[in-house]
Design a protein around this motif. Sequence first.
Motif, short mmCIF file in Angstrom:
data_model
loop_
_atom_site.label_atom_id
_atom_site.label_comp_id
_atom_site.label_asym_id
_atom_site.label_seq_id
_atom_site.Cartn_x
_atom_site.Cartn_y
_atom_site.Cartn_z
N ARG A 196 0.81 -1.23 0.00
CA ARG A 196 0.00 0.00 0.00
C ARG A 196 0.84 1.27 0.00
N PHE A 197 2.05 1.21 0.52
CA PHE A 197 2.89 2.40 0.57
C PHE A 197 3.48 2.75 -0.80
N HIS A 198 3.69 1.75 -1.62
CA HIS A 198 4.30 1.99 -2.93
C HIS A 198 3.30 2.01 -4.08
N PHE A 199 2.12 1.45 -3.85
CA PHE A 199 1.15 1.34 -4.94
C PHE A 199 0.77 2.71 -5.50
N ARG A 200 0.60 3.69 -4.62
CA ARG A 200 0.16 5.01 -5.09
C ARG A 200 1.20 5.68 -5.99
N ASN A 201 2.46 5.24 -5.92
CA ASN A 201 3.51 5.82 -6.76
C ASN A 201 3.72 5.06 -8.07
N HIS A 202 3.00 3.97 -8.25
CA HIS A 202 3.13 3.21 -9.50
C HIS A 202 2.46 3.96 -10.63
N GLU A 215 -4.63 -3.15 -12.27
CA GLU A 215 -5.71 -4.13 -12.17
C GLU A 215 -5.34 -5.38 -11.38
N ASN A 216 -4.04 -5.70 -11.29
CA ASN A 216 -3.66 -6.99 -10.71
C ASN A 216 -2.74 -6.93 -9.50
N CYS A 217 -2.17 -5.79 -9.20
CA CYS A 217 -1.12 -5.75 -8.18
C CYS A 217 -1.48 -4.94 -6.93
#
Length: 90
Positions: free
Chosen positions: A12-18, A27-29
């Motif tokens: 959750r900490f890195h997803f917003r920067n993807h 959609e998958n990660c």
Amino acid sequence: MLYQKIIWVVDRFHFRNHSRRDRFCMENCDARSFARLYQGNKPLFNTSAAEQCAGWFEKMGHILRYLDPLQADFFLFSMVDMRNEQLSKC
């Protein structure tokens, strides 16, 4: 093959920067889309440790690309077994 069965989840900490342009990632990660990974809003796993483990696997990519599926499975099993033994001594 074992490698193909791995689900790649971005914490959750890195997803917003993807990148929003990476549709597969969006959609998958996203860890939030896997209800079994959470109890309420609390994750059931250590996301930092999971990321370190994924980084460890990534370092073996240059070796795995030259192995056939049976050799790759054996290699990964052996490496994971050795790493688990090493980490259990810490």
